[in-house]
Enzyme design. Sequence first.
Site, PDB file in Angstrom:
ATOM      1  N   SER A   1     -28.673 -10.703 -56.458  1.00  0.00           N
ATOM      2  CA  SER A   1     -27.785 -11.650 -55.724  1.00  0.00           C
ATOM      3  C   SER A   1     -26.957 -11.072 -54.514  1.00  0.00           C
ATOM      4  CB  SER A   1     -26.947 -12.323 -56.640  1.00  0.00           C
ATOM      5  OG  SER A   1     -26.052 -11.322 -57.497  1.00  0.00           O
TER       6      SER A   1
ATOM      7  N   TYR B   1     -17.991  11.255 -56.004  1.00  0.00           N
ATOM      8  CA  TYR B   1     -19.271  10.636 -56.231  1.00  0.00           C
ATOM      9  C   TYR B   1     -20.179  11.542 -57.065  1.00  0.00           C
ATOM     10  CZ  TYR B   1     -22.839   7.117 -56.108  1.00  0.00           C
ATOM     11  OH  TYR B   1     -23.475   6.163 -56.428  1.00  0.00           O
TER      12      TYR B   1
ATOM     13  N   THR C   1     -20.551  -2.958 -49.940  1.00  0.00           N
ATOM     14  CA  THR C   1     -21.023  -3.871 -50.976  1.00  0.00           C
ATOM     15  C   THR C   1     -20.031  -4.111 -52.042  1.00  0.00           C
ATOM     16  OG1 THR C   1     -22.093  -2.280 -52.493  1.00  0.00           O
ATOM     17  CG2 THR C   1     -23.423  -2.787 -50.858  1.00  0.00           C
TER      18      THR C   1
HETATM   19  P1  NAD Z   1     -23.642  -5.010 -55.517  1.00  0.00           P
HETATM   20  O1  NAD Z   1     -22.669  -4.956 -56.067  1.00  0.00           O
HETATM   21  O2  NAD Z   1     -23.782  -5.641 -54.014  1.00  0.00           O
HETATM   22  O3  NAD Z   1     -25.014  -5.884 -56.470  1.00  0.00           O
HETATM   23  C1  NAD Z   1     -24.954  -5.526 -57.861  1.00  0.00           C
HETATM   24  C2  NAD Z   1     -26.024  -6.653 -58.372  1.00  0.00           C
HETATM   25  O4  NAD Z   1     -26.023  -6.471 -60.002  1.00  0.00           O
HETATM   26  C3  NAD Z   1     -25.657  -7.765 -58.269  1.00  0.00           C
HETATM   27  O5  NAD Z   1     -26.716  -8.883 -57.995  1.00  0.00           O
HETATM   28  C4  NAD Z   1     -25.026  -8.418 -59.622  1.00  0.00           C
HETATM   29  O6  NAD Z   1     -24.999  -9.685 -59.851  1.00  0.00           O
HETATM   30  C5  NAD Z   1     -25.819  -7.580 -60.510  1.00  0.00           C
HETATM   31  N1  NAD Z   1     -24.952  -7.522 -61.663  1.00  0.00           N
HETATM   32  C6  NAD Z   1     -24.185  -6.626 -61.971  1.00  0.00           C
HETATM   33  N2  NAD Z   1     -23.794  -6.799 -63.365  1.00  0.00           N
HETATM   34  C7  NAD Z   1     -24.881  -7.359 -64.018  1.00  0.00           C
HETATM   35  C8  NAD Z   1     -25.347  -7.567 -65.272  1.00  0.00           C
HETATM   36  N3  NAD Z   1     -24.749  -7.248 -66.332  1.00  0.00           N
HETATM   37  N4  NAD Z   1     -26.558  -8.549 -65.604  1.00  0.00           N
HETATM   38  C9  NAD Z   1     -27.220  -8.861 -64.398  1.00  0.00           C
HETATM   39  N5  NAD Z   1     -26.966  -8.662 -63.262  1.00  0.00           N
HETATM   40  C10 NAD Z   1     -25.616  -7.936 -62.839  1.00  0.00           C
HETATM   41  O7  NAD Z   1     -24.391  -3.689 -55.744  1.00  0.00           O
HETATM   42  P2  NAD Z   1     -25.044  -2.439 -54.552  1.00  0.00           P
HETATM   43  O8  NAD Z   1     -24.085  -1.877 -53.690  1.00  0.00           O
HETATM   44  O9  NAD Z   1     -26.199  -3.355 -53.714  1.00  0.00           O
HETATM   45  O10 NAD Z   1     -25.658  -1.538 -55.674  1.00  0.00           O
HETATM   46  C11 NAD Z   1     -26.914  -1.729 -56.277  1.00  0.00           C
HETATM   47  C12 NAD Z   1     -27.644  -0.266 -56.547  1.00  0.00           C
HETATM   48  O11 NAD Z   1     -27.567   0.486 -55.256  1.00  0.00           O
HETATM   49  C13 NAD Z   1     -26.642   0.540 -57.412  1.00  0.00           C
HETATM   50  O12 NAD Z   1     -27.394   1.256 -58.442  1.00  0.00           O
HETATM   51  C14 NAD Z   1     -25.796   1.545 -56.471  1.00  0.00           C
HETATM   52  O13 NAD Z   1     -25.380   2.792 -57.090  1.00  0.00           O
HETATM   53  C15 NAD Z   1     -26.976   1.731 -55.299  1.00  0.00           C
HETATM   54  N6  NAD Z   1     -26.521   2.286 -54.042  1.00  0.00           N
HETATM   55  C16 NAD Z   1     -25.410   1.658 -53.598  1.00  0.00           C
HETATM   56  C17 NAD Z   1     -24.941   2.068 -52.437  1.00  0.00           C
HETATM   57  C18 NAD Z   1     -23.878   1.759 -51.496  1.00  0.00           C
HETATM   58  O14 NAD Z   1     -23.188   2.424 -50.720  1.00  0.00           O
HETATM   59  N7  NAD Z   1     -23.472   0.193 -51.690  1.00  0.00           N
HETATM   60  C19 NAD Z   1     -25.538   3.446 -51.827  1.00  0.00           C
HETATM   61  C20 NAD Z   1     -26.843   3.765 -52.477  1.00  0.00           C
HETATM   62  C21 NAD Z   1     -27.270   3.603 -53.465  1.00  0.00           C
END
Ligand code: NAD
Length: 400
Positions: A50, A237, A277
């Site tokens: 989402s 991190y 994010t």
């Molecule tokens: P985000 O917060 O934008 O998205 C998280 C998603 O997880 C949302 O869709 C939310 O509804 C869902 N979610 C959370 N808890 C939930 C649950 N219990 N059940 C169902 N859905 C649930 O986060 P993001 O930054 O896009 O992170 C996504 C992945 O990417 C993570 O593993 C993060 O570590 C990784 N990541 C992020 C970055 C960054 O800088 N944002 C960089 C590299 C990797």
Amino acid sequence: MIIQPKVRGFICTTAHPAGCARHIQEQIDHVRKGGPISGGPRKALVIGASTGYGLSSRIVAAFGGGAATIGVFFEKESNGAKTASAGWYNSVAFEQKARAAGLYAKSFNGDAYTDDIKARVVETIKKDWGKGSVDLVIYSLAAPRREHPRTGQVARSALKPIGRGYSNISIDLSNDQLETVTLPAATQEEIDQTVSVMGGEDWEFWIDALEREGLLAKGAVTVAYSYIGPELTRAVYRNGTIGKAKDHLEATAKKLDARFKKINGRALISVNKALVTQSSSAIPFIPLYFILLSKVMKSMGIEEGCIEQMDRLFRGFLYKGGGISVDKSGFIRLDDREMRAEVQKIVARNWDNLTNDNLKEFTDLEGYHKDFLKLFGFGLEGVDYNADVEPDQRLLSVSA
Ligand code: NAD
């Protein structure tokens, strides 16, 4: 309702449905500009669909690959008096636009860590798509807590250094002033709990559930997202609690990859770049690193957002043809531009020389605030923020 942003700390407690829909359209337009992805996914399950990286993955799968998608997420519906969460409005808009384009799109709003939601997703896939159908599984959860489906134990993720405490400058984004932040070292219990929430166990449980019912297609691919980052953020991190969880996620990828080889498929980690994010803004020091980074990457013309990164993941790696290229640790590297030596050299130098007086010169504070509000549907062109909008928007296919 006239909806305005209400920012509290690192979250915004309101979201704008028309703004979120506009943001989805911008991402779709970006993907469409690249043309169809030949040999792209046909039936994709996106867990964490989402917001952030998961949402952009779903958009690329659908509007680039032409895939049918099932999205799983944990969002709040509007109760009429309060707005829904941004991820809810994003998903409403995604479903409407996908269906208008003739694409299958169903959504499950609930806790992805439970056996119950897995069972319901599996049932839907069996009924709607059939055996041997799922050729892409994206695992993109970022959550604060997890109740273990077998033991019932509740784990909370912590963002702390390991071994000893850590102090450095950070930024208070409520007043745009530098501050010194000190974090105590995590306890073993905090490390274990973070691994439970953000590690790979639940990813494996999802794959088990799909495999048990024979739902994975020959040649299926599953990808989870990780982060490495530079020396500057290492204590908090990569060498911190979240880094331990990422070690576990990466080890799970290796385990799953061996299983996927039997169906001619792959289980992979994509190391993505640091981005604003909803989850990353909550990590101490990361927003300061991010605004320094973004200033440098923008000045070099190499900055990317979630959709640009995910578009590159699908076109440049997963569906490029001729095998998926990975680094010597077996990871897809989308953080290659962030980690360029010339980028990191300037970021580190600027971090060392940063004061409240030169913040504007060295950082992309303005861009950060804009991007942050955009996550909640604010500040998008073409949206009338003075218009009365209905906050209670329905998903077409929600299964709570
Ligand atoms: P985000 O917060 O934008 O998205 C998280 C998603 O997880 C949302 O869709 C939310 O509804 C869902 N979610 C959370 N808890 C939930 C649950 N219990 N059940 C169902 N859905 C649930 O986060 P993001 O930054 O896009 O992170 C996504 C992945 O990417 C993570 O593993 C993060 O570590 C990784 N990541 C992020 C970055 C960054 O800088 N944002 C960089 C590299 C990797």
